[in-house]
Scaffold this active site. Structure first.
Site, mmCIF file in Angstrom:
data_model
loop_
_atom_site.group_PDB
_atom_site.id
_atom_site.type_symbol
_atom_site.label_atom_id
_atom_site.label_comp_id
_atom_site.label_asym_id
_atom_site.label_seq_id
_atom_site.Cartn_x
_atom_site.Cartn_y
_atom_site.Cartn_z
ATOM 1 N N GLU A 73 68.912 40.757 7.592
ATOM 2 C CA GLU A 73 69.383 39.748 8.550
ATOM 3 C C GLU A 73 69.588 40.362 9.938
ATOM 4 O O GLU A 73 69.732 41.572 10.074
ATOM 5 C CB GLU A 73 70.677 39.099 8.070
ATOM 6 C CG GLU A 73 71.820 40.077 7.897
ATOM 7 C CD GLU A 73 73.190 39.460 8.122
ATOM 8 O OE1 GLU A 73 73.371 38.732 9.106
ATOM 9 O OE2 GLU A 73 74.088 39.750 7.310
ATOM 10 N N LYS B 83 84.266 40.069 3.044
ATOM 11 C CA LYS B 83 85.332 40.762 3.770
ATOM 12 C C LYS B 83 86.696 40.183 3.431
ATOM 13 O O LYS B 83 86.823 39.000 3.121
ATOM 14 C CB LYS B 83 85.092 40.618 5.277
ATOM 15 C CG LYS B 83 84.007 41.524 5.793
ATOM 16 C CD LYS B 83 83.601 41.152 7.181
ATOM 17 C CE LYS B 83 82.805 39.879 7.217
ATOM 18 N NZ LYS B 83 81.416 39.947 6.898
HETATM 19 N N1 PSU Z 1 78.859 40.453 7.266
HETATM 20 C C1 PSU Z 1 78.892 41.504 8.122
HETATM 21 N N2 PSU Z 1 78.589 41.315 9.410
HETATM 22 C C2 PSU Z 1 78.196 40.087 9.848
HETATM 23 C C3 PSU Z 1 78.122 38.998 8.924
HETATM 24 C C4 PSU Z 1 78.481 39.227 7.648
HETATM 25 O O1 PSU Z 1 79.183 42.601 7.745
HETATM 26 O O2 PSU Z 1 77.903 39.969 11.030
HETATM 27 C C5 PSU Z 1 77.542 37.704 9.366
HETATM 28 C C6 PSU Z 1 76.446 37.325 8.374
HETATM 29 O O3 PSU Z 1 75.291 37.015 9.107
HETATM 30 C C7 PSU Z 1 76.998 36.097 7.663
HETATM 31 C C8 PSU Z 1 77.800 35.489 8.776
HETATM 32 O O4 PSU Z 1 75.986 35.270 7.198
HETATM 33 O O5 PSU Z 1 78.452 36.626 9.363
HETATM 34 C C9 PSU Z 1 78.775 34.466 8.279
HETATM 35 O O6 PSU Z 1 79.287 33.771 9.377
HETATM 36 P P1 PSU Z 1 80.132 32.432 9.156
HETATM 37 O O7 PSU Z 1 81.407 32.889 8.532
HETATM 38 O O8 PSU Z 1 80.341 31.880 10.539
HETATM 39 O O9 PSU Z 1 79.301 31.542 8.295
#
Ligand code: PSU
Ligand code: MN
Length: 298
Positions: free
Chosen positions: A21, A155
């Protein structure tokens, strides 16, 4: 869609490809480390015998497999949007650029026939979601995209228990990699247990093939803990997290801005500790994903 020659050839010949990603590069890791980390992750995949396919929308084109210039654009272009699945079409039609999340990366990778995807941590149910309804689109995406996703769980900025419940509701299988302890991203044990684990990549390939033949539509989640010696100090994490959640509330930071905000604060206030752990776990996940892709392609 612009699939790089290397990725297209690998797919045509049924050789292993690992999707990566771009949101983690553009919005999850600080400059200038983000660019070198993006390159290191790709190298880990290559060294394990698979082809890396980092995915992003660049100047209105969906790109699968990026060259150095494109990877540098993802890392350095401050106008890169954060693209969930619903954002892909207007990003393309406006001919602008954006980084793909777990949800949109999985979506695009699956369209191309890529079987395996590595990331750091999944999005999930946010703390306080019973009032805000903030649940990452990653969850419902994984309920409809049949791809293997390797991550280090979610996380602790999220509600881990609620996230596991939602994955169960949506029929998404979650397997611990050689453990039943569900990892907490940069903390090796979230304190929550899984019901299933897998112990070899051959087993994962078997499960993947059974599900494919029988038209299961959900992703398979492989949860690999960070190595204990690489983990981020849980006490320091909690202190910064509480500060961050308070700050986010005071500054009305909501929606897709929440995750990048909390991650940036964490990297800033832990003197690089969280960053070091983040990089270690992503590389480890890329390695396992490459081994899985190799096993599936056999
Ligand atoms: N985990 C990480 N760093 C990130 C993300 C997840 O260690 O930047 C990103 C991923 O792309 C995940 C997104 O899909 O955060 C989720 O964001 P939201 O909670 O807005 O859906
Ligand atoms: Mn969200």
């Amino acid at each position: 869609m612009k699939i790089s020659l290397e990725v297209a050839n690998a797919l045509k010949n049924n050789e292993p490809v690992v999707a990566l990603e771009s949101t983690i590069i553009a919005h999850g890791l600080p400059k200038p480390d983000n660019f070198s980390v993006a390159q290191e992750i790709e190298k880990v995949v290559r060294d394990a015998g698979a082809i890396p396919a980092t995915i992003a929308v660049l100047n209105g084109e969906i790109c699968v497999g990026l060259d150095t210039t494109q990877l540098s654009q993802v890392a350095n272009d401050a106008s890169m949007l954060k693209l969930g699945i619903r954002d892909i079409a207007h990003c393309v039609s406006r001919k602008i650029s954006g980084a793909t999340t777990v949800a949109s990366t999985a979506w695009i990778a699956n369209l191309c026939g890529i079987t395996t995807f590595a990331t750091g941590g999944l999005g999930g149910v946010h703390k306080g979601a019973s009032e805000t309804f903030d649940e990452s689109g990653d969850i419902t995406a994984l309920a409809q995209i049949p791809i293997v996703v390797v991550s280090s769980g979610v996380k602790s900025i999220l509600d881990v228990a609620a996230t596991l419940e939602r994955l169960e509701t949506w029929h998404v299988p979650v397997y611990g990699w050689q453990t039943l302890d569900f990892p907490g991203f940069w903390i090796f044990d979230s304190g929550f247990d899984l019901t299933e684990k897998v112990t070899s990549v051959a087993e994962i390939a078997d499960i993947y093939k059974f599900r494919k033949v029988n038209h299961f539509k959900e992703a398979i989640l492989i949860a690999q803990p960070i190595k204990k010696e690489d983990q981020f100090d849980p006490k320091l994490e909690e202190i910064i997290l509480n500060k961050g959640l308070q700050l986010a509330k005071e500054n009305s930071i909501t929606g897709k801005a929440v995750t990048p905000f909390l991650l940036a604060l964490m990297h800033e206030q832990s003197q690089g500790q969280s960053l070091k752990a983040n990089i270690a776990l992503v590389k480890n996940n890329a390695l396992l994903a490459a081994q899985i892709a190799v096993a599936i392609s056999k």
